[in-house]
Structures are given as structure tokens and as C-alpha cells.
Scaffold this active site. Sequence first.
Site, short mmCIF file in Angstrom:
data_model
loop_
_atom_site.label_atom_id
_atom_site.label_comp_id
_atom_site.label_asym_id
_atom_site.label_seq_id
_atom_site.Cartn_x
_atom_site.Cartn_y
_atom_site.Cartn_z
N THR A 131 1.09 0.62 6.36
CA THR A 131 1.02 -0.41 5.33
C THR A 131 1.15 -1.75 6.04
OG1 THR A 131 2.04 -1.32 3.33
CG2 THR A 131 3.51 -0.19 4.85
N THR A 189 -4.82 1.63 -1.90
CA THR A 189 -4.41 0.22 -2.00
C THR A 189 -5.46 -0.63 -2.71
OG1 THR A 189 -3.61 -1.63 -0.63
CG2 THR A 189 -5.55 -0.50 0.16
N ARG A 193 -14.06 -7.69 1.79
CA ARG A 193 -13.10 -7.30 2.83
C ARG A 193 -12.58 -5.87 2.60
NH1 ARG A 193 -7.46 -5.58 3.13
NH2 ARG A 193 -6.65 -6.26 5.12
N THR A 199 0.84 -1.21 0.00
CA THR A 199 0.00 0.00 0.00
C THR A 199 0.87 1.24 0.00
OG1 THR A 199 -1.77 -1.04 1.25
CG2 THR A 199 -1.56 1.34 1.50
N1 ASP Z 1 -2.88 -2.31 4.53
C1 ASP Z 1 -3.40 -2.97 3.36
C2 ASP Z 1 -4.65 -3.71 3.71
O1 ASP Z 1 -4.70 -4.38 4.72
C3 ASP Z 1 -2.46 -3.96 2.78
C4 ASP Z 1 -1.22 -3.36 2.23
O2 ASP Z 1 -0.54 -2.60 2.92
O3 ASP Z 1 -0.95 -3.62 1.07
O4 ASP Z 1 -5.57 -3.67 2.94
#
Ligand code: ASP
Length: 320
Positions: free
Chosen positions: A232, A199, A209, A181
Amino acid sequence: MERRDFIKTGLISAAAPTLILADVETIKRSRNPMALSTWNHGLKANEEAMKLLLSQGNALDAVEAGVKISEADPTIQSVGLGGRPDKDGHVTLDACIMDSQGNAGSVAYLQDIKHPVSVARKVMELTDHVMLVGQGAKSFAITHGFKEENLLTEESRTAWLKWKKKLGKKDDLGPNDDHDTISLLAQDSIGNLAGACTTSGLAYKIPGRVGDSPIIGAGLFVDNEIGAAGATGRGEEVIKVAGSFLIVELMRQGYAPQDACKEALGRTIGRHDGELAFQIAYIALRKDGEIGAAAIRKGFKYALSSGNKNKLHSVKGIIN
Ligand code: ASP
């Protein structure tokens, strides 16, 4: 302590960090315009943000323009176009944005729109809501001129099909090593702060989700008096500790940005007795230009740009 002072400082100030900070490395920066973002692709995002910041642009425009570079890049399979799909092959996007006035906009479970961050900004600027999700977010985007397009690239589709072939019961929640992300925090030439986070979420997630990235206070938080933070990694765990909000509040209590990031990770590590297989990383930018970055595991990198420098920095994981 007066009740008013107590409310201002809260309980946390009385407590020392619960984590022993092994590799605290405090980085001082000037108050010049700056951009701080997550992962390798943060470099290009910073570059775009800095173009605006160095020509007297504001922090809000800069963070939006910056993360749009990642959203539009089909080779970045964790954000926007080309993002990895959910279990059923649908690319569903989460994003949010916050300005220096404490305004916020967010979209979640948005499909077929390449720039969720810009839709989030429209939610912030054109409505009195903070968050729109799913079909409602998509209809709102289309009403405001966003183009509907297929975001599943051939590369992401092929990888998804390969994953599906090997799918066992255990894989129902998707792999947990997927975490790129982009969170981008910026300060402009008049010292104002803004942040954006965008993201495609965890790869092959259960349809519906939503992670931390569009949740104000989890994936992102900005308080122009204090600082900003972004996240992230495993979103469920970031939500449970309100990670970005916590970091900003810890900075308010006097924690250095680096210590605040580590303390927030310490809350999650503590919940799992140190036994955890996922990654979370935080970045923080304090009002005076001091930054912090920390990760549970090795491998996290952040991109920092100030003046004419734009560099990637590796972060040592707390537990490996
Ligand atoms: N934080 C993001 C999520 O849980 C995942 C990511 O950092 O790519 O959707």
C-alpha cells in the site's frame, strides 16, 4: 556454484540487507488459517475471510470475499464504492488477485463496477489473459453479469470539488498522503496461500493513471512454495522496485518476512537518499505462518487474524 543453483538462489542471497534494521520484530504464528491485511478496514475484511477459512474454505475465496467488504463500504474512500475520484471526478479502480497455483488476474482503470477484485478473478479464471484495462475491462465485467453503477458518493464528490477549488499547478499529481489500499493475504487450512489487492488509487490522480495495486509483482505477489506479499502507498515507487515480488524472492533467499519488507523499503529509501515525503507499507506472510510488516513512515497499521483473534497492529515507520 552450479548454474542451476545460481538460478535458484540468485544474486541477492550473497548480499546482506542494505538497511540497518532498527525495530525488527519477528512474529511467529501457527500454521492455522490466517488472514493478514492492510489498514484499519483490514479488520472487517479479515473477519469475512476468516469465516470462510474456518469453515474449510479456500484461501482464494477468502481473499476475494474479504476485500469485497472494503470495496462495498462507501465510507472507505480509498477502495471501490465511494473511492476518491481522479482529477476529473471519475472513480477509476485497480485490483488484482493471485491463487496458490500462481494464476493471476487483474483489472486497471475500471469504472462503474463496484467489485474490481471479482472482475480480476474472472479474468484469471475465464481467460488466458492476466490484465484487462479501462473500457475493455468494463465491457468484460458487464458481459459476465456485473452491474454498472455510479461509484462517486456525495461525500467523495464534495471532497473532490473542495480540492478542485484549491487546485494549483503543484497539485497536478494529486496529494501524496493518500494510501489506504487493501492488500489481503491468506492461508487456508491446507496451507495454501492466496492474495488480493484493490484500490481507487491516489486521490485526484491524472486521468488514466494506474498504480501498483493491479500490477502482479508490485502491489501483490503469491508463491505458494514461499509466501505472499502485498503493498500500500505510493504506487509509482512500489512498481519501480517490484516490491511484492522482491519480498517473496527475499524470503526465498532466507530473509525473515519482516526483514524482507524492510529490505524492499530500503531500496526505495536508498533511491531517494532518505529524503522522501510519501508512504509505502508492505505486509508479508511466509508459508510457515510467520508474518512481517513494515512502513516508511509512522501511521501504518495492519490487521492480523488467526484462530478467533483479529487485531490491529501499529507499525513504527523506518524514517519517522
Ligand atoms: N498503492 C495505491 C496506488 O498507488 C495507493 C494506495 O495504497 O492507496 O494506487
